[in-house]
Design a protein around this motif. Structure first.
Motif, PDB file in Angstrom:
ATOM      1  N   GLU A  67      26.659  28.921  35.677  1.00 34.09           N
ATOM      2  CA  GLU A  67      25.941  29.637  34.611  1.00 34.09           C
ATOM      3  C   GLU A  67      26.260  28.688  33.517  1.00 34.09           C
ATOM      4  O   GLU A  67      27.344  28.168  33.140  1.00 34.09           O
ATOM      5  N   PRO A  92      41.790  42.274  44.927  1.00 31.00           N
ATOM      6  CA  PRO A  92      41.658  42.323  43.341  1.00 31.00           C
ATOM      7  C   PRO A  92      40.299  42.293  42.829  1.00 31.00           C
ATOM      8  O   PRO A  92      39.383  41.443  43.584  1.00 31.00           O
ATOM      9  N   LYS A 124      34.360  40.547  46.398  1.00 28.58           N
ATOM     10  CA  LYS A 124      33.864  41.582  47.369  1.00 28.58           C
ATOM     11  C   LYS A 124      32.411  42.152  47.247  1.00 28.58           C
ATOM     12  O   LYS A 124      31.443  41.940  48.316  1.00 28.58           O
ATOM     13  N   THR A 125      32.002  42.230  45.949  1.00 25.11           N
ATOM     14  CA  THR A 125      30.762  42.416  45.555  1.00 25.11           C
ATOM     15  C   THR A 125      29.586  41.174  46.107  1.00 25.11           C
ATOM     16  O   THR A 125      28.677  41.694  46.646  1.00 25.11           O
ATOM     17  N   THR A 126      29.898  40.187  45.683  1.00 24.31           N
ATOM     18  CA  THR A 126      29.090  38.891  46.023  1.00 24.31           C
ATOM     19  C   THR A 126      28.968  38.898  47.391  1.00 24.31           C
ATOM     20  O   THR A 126      27.874  38.574  48.043  1.00 24.31           O
ATOM     21  N   HIS A 129      38.768  50.234  45.595  1.00 20.26           N
ATOM     22  CA  HIS A 129      40.062  49.906  44.988  1.00 20.26           C
ATOM     23  C   HIS A 129      40.951  51.046  45.190  1.00 20.26           C
ATOM     24  O   HIS A 129      42.078  51.011  45.103  1.00 20.26           O
ATOM     25  N   TYR A 180      28.290  30.538  41.750  1.00 21.17           N
ATOM     26  CA  TYR A 180      27.490  30.843  40.645  1.00 21.17           C
ATOM     27  C   TYR A 180      27.418  29.747  39.447  1.00 21.17           C
ATOM     28  O   TYR A 180      28.453  29.193  39.127  1.00 21.17           O
ATOM     29  N   VAL A 212      31.188  28.835  38.989  1.00 21.22           N
ATOM     30  CA  VAL A 212      32.332  29.963  39.711  1.00 21.22           C
ATOM     31  C   VAL A 212      32.097  30.119  41.219  1.00 21.22           C
ATOM     32  O   VAL A 212      30.935  30.326  41.419  1.00 21.22           O
ATOM     33  N   ARG A 239      22.550  45.652  37.528  1.00 18.95           N
ATOM     34  CA  ARG A 239      24.031  45.756  36.956  1.00 18.95           C
ATOM     35  C   ARG A 239      23.881  46.282  35.531  1.00 18.95           C
ATOM     36  O   ARG A 239      22.991  46.186  34.901  1.00 18.95           O
ATOM     37  N   ALA A 294      32.707  31.818  43.838  1.00 20.37           N
ATOM     38  CA  ALA A 294      33.067  33.350  44.082  1.00 20.37           C
ATOM     39  C   ALA A 294      33.489  33.554  45.278  1.00 20.37           C
ATOM     40  O   ALA A 294      34.091  34.426  45.963  1.00 20.37           O
ATOM     41  N   GLY A 305      37.470  40.494  40.905  1.00 21.18           N
ATOM     42  CA  GLY A 305      36.800  39.232  41.158  1.00 21.18           C
ATOM     43  C   GLY A 305      37.123  38.401  42.281  1.00 21.18           C
ATOM     44  O   GLY A 305      36.890  37.318  42.401  1.00 21.18           O
ATOM     45  N   SER A 306      37.577  38.987  43.107  1.00 17.19           N
ATOM     46  CA  SER A 306      37.821  38.339  44.681  1.00 17.19           C
ATOM     47  C   SER A 306      36.564  38.330  45.371  1.00 17.19           C
ATOM     48  O   SER A 306      36.785  37.466  46.371  1.00 17.19           O
ATOM     49  N   GLU A 318      31.751  50.125  46.449  1.00 14.09           N
ATOM     50  CA  GLU A 318      32.684  50.919  45.750  1.00 14.09           C
ATOM     51  C   GLU A 318      31.777  52.417  45.336  1.00 14.09           C
ATOM     52  O   GLU A 318      31.608  52.765  44.501  1.00 14.09           O
TER      53      GLU A 318
HETATM   54  N1  LIG Z   1      26.094  36.874  38.442  1.00 10.82           N
HETATM   55  C1  LIG Z   1      27.047  36.262  38.339  1.00 10.82           C
HETATM   56  N2  LIG Z   1      27.109  35.101  37.613  1.00 10.82           N
HETATM   57  C2  LIG Z   1      28.057  34.266  37.574  1.00 10.82           C
HETATM   58  N3  LIG Z   1      29.397  34.806  37.915  1.00 10.82           N
HETATM   59  C3  LIG Z   1      29.523  35.747  38.663  1.00 10.82           C
HETATM   60  C4  LIG Z   1      28.384  36.515  38.907  1.00 10.82           C
HETATM   61  N4  LIG Z   1      28.659  37.727  39.692  1.00 10.82           N
HETATM   62  C5  LIG Z   1      30.019  37.533  40.098  1.00 10.82           C
HETATM   63  N5  LIG Z   1      30.493  36.387  39.393  1.00 10.82           N
HETATM   64  C6  LIG Z   1      31.898  35.791  39.507  1.00 10.82           C
HETATM   65  O1  LIG Z   1      32.112  35.739  40.927  1.00 10.82           O
HETATM   66  C7  LIG Z   1      33.337  36.230  41.074  1.00 10.82           C
HETATM   67  C8  LIG Z   1      33.665  37.415  42.133  1.00 10.82           C
HETATM   68  O2  LIG Z   1      32.953  38.543  41.522  1.00 10.82           O
HETATM   69  P1  LIG Z   1      32.676  39.927  42.449  1.00 10.82           P
HETATM   70  O3  LIG Z   1      31.742  40.598  41.722  1.00 10.82           O
HETATM   71  O4  LIG Z   1      32.174  39.520  43.625  1.00 10.82           O
HETATM   72  O5  LIG Z   1      34.070  40.558  42.572  1.00 10.82           O
HETATM   73  P2  LIG Z   1      34.676  41.796  42.849  1.00 10.82           P
HETATM   74  O6  LIG Z   1      35.559  41.650  44.093  1.00 10.82           O
HETATM   75  O7  LIG Z   1      33.415  42.460  43.374  1.00 10.82           O
HETATM   76  O8  LIG Z   1      35.255  42.173  41.794  1.00 10.82           O
HETATM   77  P3  LIG Z   1      35.233  44.101  41.448  1.00 10.82           P
HETATM   78  O9  LIG Z   1      36.467  44.454  42.270  1.00 10.82           O
HETATM   79  O10 LIG Z   1      35.894  43.925  39.951  1.00 10.82           O
HETATM   80  O11 LIG Z   1      34.096  44.537  41.539  1.00 10.82           O
HETATM   81  C9  LIG Z   1      33.879  36.835  39.674  1.00 10.82           C
HETATM   82  O12 LIG Z   1      34.772  35.586  38.919  1.00 10.82           O
HETATM   83  C10 LIG Z   1      32.931  37.008  38.832  1.00 10.82           C
HETATM   84  O13 LIG Z   1      32.962  36.725  37.516  1.00 10.82           O
END
Ligand SMILES: Nc1ncnc2c1ncn2[C@@H]1O[C@H](COP(=O)(O)OP(=O)(O)OP(=O)(O)O)[C@@H](O)[C@H]1O
Ligand SMILES: [Mg+2]
Lengths: 229, 405
Positions: free
Chosen positions: A15, A41, A46-48, A202, A13, A20, B404, A22, A43-44, A169
């Motif tokens: 910005e 955890p 998963k969502t990405t 989680h 990402y 980042v 989001r 991810a 920020g690891s 989730e």
């Molecule tokens: N649109 C975005 N722009 C910039 N950074 C992003 C964006 N989306 C996610 N990130 C960053 O990418 C990393 C992974 O985020 P992600 O949402 O995939 O984590 P996650 O494992 O789903 O976390 P959670 O368990 O809190 O949902 C994080 O550091 C987050 O800050």
């Protein structure tokens, strides 16, 4: 049968000046009929990761092949149509169209697929009964509890007969009773109908039910445990 | 199913729906009323003057408009008049001798406009005989006069009393004549009442010593729309080297200017009304798009094509606009049509104000479809443009960003 093949997946990402990283190099294969939890955890990544295999976000590098199609090459409405045909989604919070009833929310996705009206109505009712909402067919989302809304979302995801269902989730906003209930339904669908589920969570109780658990940390897979039980 | 979403969204937020519909409705309603009254009233004023006296166009000897004297008369052009009569859109062509003179009776004297007319031809178009409030109309070679009611009371004359006209004739010979009053006229245009004297063409030629000559020819069109077209056609018959052809706007620049200033004012008000439409519709479209961002994101994520979604949202706004436009016309049209048939006659101080300004004290509504069509198009285009905002939003929407929190 492999339904999703992920090769050397990266997501950075950007910005303003800050980058980042991810997702940093993920290789995974998902098979038909899996019931898989992705954990790790906050920020690891998963969502990405789920967004990318769902065709909602583009990887910075790497390949995602779904049912033999490299989805990176799909653009615009081709990609949207691909999602409609192949992928079911259950989101964490906002899942339903507020002005449509439970039944219409399920029917709706089938109307996008241009299925005949009769089939739509029958299938919507069957699916809502299967998720235990046979008596709430005509309720609007605002009249349903969070757990009930998520069950409608599962029915909606199933309605389009996708290859797999992605759920980021899905139980995060639910109490333990509703969580158990939703998971039971997903498990049953997986066992009886061989529906593939890939979900992030989680919640340790949810993880326990999964038959494959993939653990992410800092954008990488640190463990992948298959065929529990 | 898709229409269901659109329909229910309209009901879901009643306040937003109301703002959209109301802004379009009121702007259209007031715009239509204002234009109707304005065009109707101006039309009536010009029509009154034009059809009861001046004609849509007048032909004079070159230079007459600068110096309205008998010397600027010309020989009766029978052949050319016949040609003009045969042109399309020409209702009538009448010969005139017009000049200023002094009218007097006893001690009283007043400046007046002496108009020598061909009684039969003139009456066939301007229907002067209808305006007689006492006495009778002129016969073909009558040696009497018709005068406006205000002028009559100023001169203190009645039927069969004699008035004396004094003026300047051809080559500055003095012109003087005695005329018995045959009839007294009342026009709806106050100015004419206090200044007009009609005598027969023959008497006028004698008075001013211009045998077989005219000072002007008035041309009446079937409709003011054709005035400028006719003008160019007349110019091809009456060579502009010797003649001048003036339309009513050139003959009465004050009137033309008055209409233009008033219209300019109304365009400002119309502009404001259109802004209300624009902001009303755009504002609600922006609100709606912002409120429904997550919904849009979800729909696209699960597989709805953007174009389809845009169409739903566009049709919602368009539907509201359509309802408002229909309502606007449904309410305005009966009012306009009714008052275009039965104009509002003013009385009391309002009437006095109008009369003082030289206008007939009446409010007329125009039912001319062209201004309604113009309003419809303008409001329609504004609604269309404003409805495009959500389309723009949707085309740029990324589902995961939209969903989001
Ligand atoms: N649109 C975005 N722009 C910039 N950074 C992003 C964006 N989306 C996610 N990130 C960053 O990418 C990393 C992974 O985020 P992600 O949402 O995939 O984590 P996650 O494992 O789903 O976390 P959670 O368990 O809190 O949902 C994080 O550091 C987050 O800050
Ligand atoms: Mg996440």
């Amino acid at each position: 049968m492999n339904i999703i093949e992920v090769k050397n997946l990266h997501k950075i990402y950007k910005e303003s000046e800050i980058e980042v990283h991810a997702v940093r190099g993920i290789d995974l294969i998902f098979e038909q009929g899996e019931f898989t939890a992705i954990v790790g955890p906050s920020g690891s990544g998963k969502t990405t990761f789920l967004n990318m295999i769902g065709g909602l976000d583009k990887p910075t590098e790497g390949e995602i092949v779904i049912d033999g199609v490299n989805i990176n090459e799909l653009k615009g409405s081709k990609l949207i149509d691909f999602r409609l045909r192949k992928i079911g989604f259950v989101f964490q919070a906002y899942n339903l169209i507020p002005v449509l009833t439970a039944k219409e929310n399920v029917e709706f996705i089938m109307s996008l697929q241009k299925r005949p009206k009769k089939e739509r109505i029958e299938r919507a009712e069957t699916l809502l009964k299967a998720v235990g909402l046979g008596d709430r067919l005509n309720a609007r989302p605002s009249k349903l509890s969070g757990g009930q809304q998520q069950r409608v979302a599962v029915a909606r995801a199933l309605a389009s007969k996708p290859m797999f269902i992605l759920a980021d989730e899905p139980t995060a906003n639910l109490d333990s009773e509703s969580t158990r209930n939703l998971l039971e339904i997903m498990e049953n669908l997986n066992k009886m109908e061989n529906i593939t589920f890939i979900f992030s969570t989680h919640d340790a109780r949810v993880v326990k039910k999964a038959r494959r658990v993939i653990t992410f940390d800092d954008g990488k897979v640190i463990s992948d445990v298959k065929n529990k039980y | 199913m898709i229409l269901n979403i659109a329909r229910r969204n309209i009901w879901r937020n009643k306040r937003r729906t109301l703002i959209t519909v109301a802004s379009v409705f009121f702007a259209l309603f007031f715009g239509l009323m204002m234009r109707s009254v304005q065009i109707g009233t101006f039309g009536r004023i010009t029509e009154n003057i034009v059809s009861s006296y001046s004609g849509h166009l007048q032909i004079h000897k070159k230079g007459y408009s600068e110096e309205k004297i008998i010397n600027n008369s010309f020989k009766f052009p029978s052949g050319k008049i016949e040609k003009i009569k045969r042109l399309n859109y020409v209702k009538a062509v009448v010969p005139r001798i017009e000049s200023f003179a002094l009218a007097s009776s006893g001690e009283q004297t007043k400046g007046c406009l002496v108009s020598g007319i061909s009684p039969e031809k003139e009456n066939a178009v301007t229907e002067i005989s209808e305006k007689i409030i006492s006495g009778r109309y002129l016969t073909q070679n009558d040696n009497g006069a018709l005068i406006g009611d205000k002028l009559a009371s100023f001169l203190n004359v009645g039927i069969n009393d004699t008035i004396i006209l004094l003026g300047q004739g051809y080559h500055s010979v003095s012109a003087a004549g005695k005329y018995p009053v045959r009839g007294i006229l009342h026009f709806s245009t106050p100015k004419l009442n206090s200044s007009l004297v009609y005598i027969s063409l023959k008497e006028a030629q004698t008075l001013y010593s211009i045998e077989n000559k005219l000072t002007g020819i008035a041309v009446f069109a079937d409709n003011d729309r054709h005035t400028s077209l006719l003008k160019s056609e007349i110019l091809s018959v009456f060579n502009p080297e010797n003649y001048e052809v003036l339309d009513w706007g050139e003959m009465m620049p004050e009137l033309k200017q008055l209409i233009q200033t008033k219209s300019a004012g109304s365009y400002v008000v119309l502009g404001l009304l259109y802004m209300i439409v624009g902001f009303g519709v755009l504002g609600t479209a922006v609100m709606s798009a912002a409120e429904r961002k997550k919904e849009f994101g979800l729909l696209i994520a699960v597989g709805m094509r953007k174009i389809k979604l845009a169409l739903i949202v566009f049709s919602e706004t368009l539907f509201l606009g359509l309802i408002a436009v229909i309502a606007g016309f449904a309410v305005s049209l009966p009012i306009i049509l009714y008052y275009s048939v039965y104009p509002i006659l003013l009385s009391g101080t309002m009437a006095a104000m109008y009369e003082k300004g030289g206008f007939e004290p009446v409010i007329v509504f125009s039912s001319d479809p062209s201004y309604m069509f113009a309003q419809l198009i303008i409001v329609g285009v504004i609604v269309l443009i404003a409805s495009c905002y959500p389309i723009l939003k949707i085309s740029r929407l990324k589902p995961i960003d939209a969903m989001r929190n």
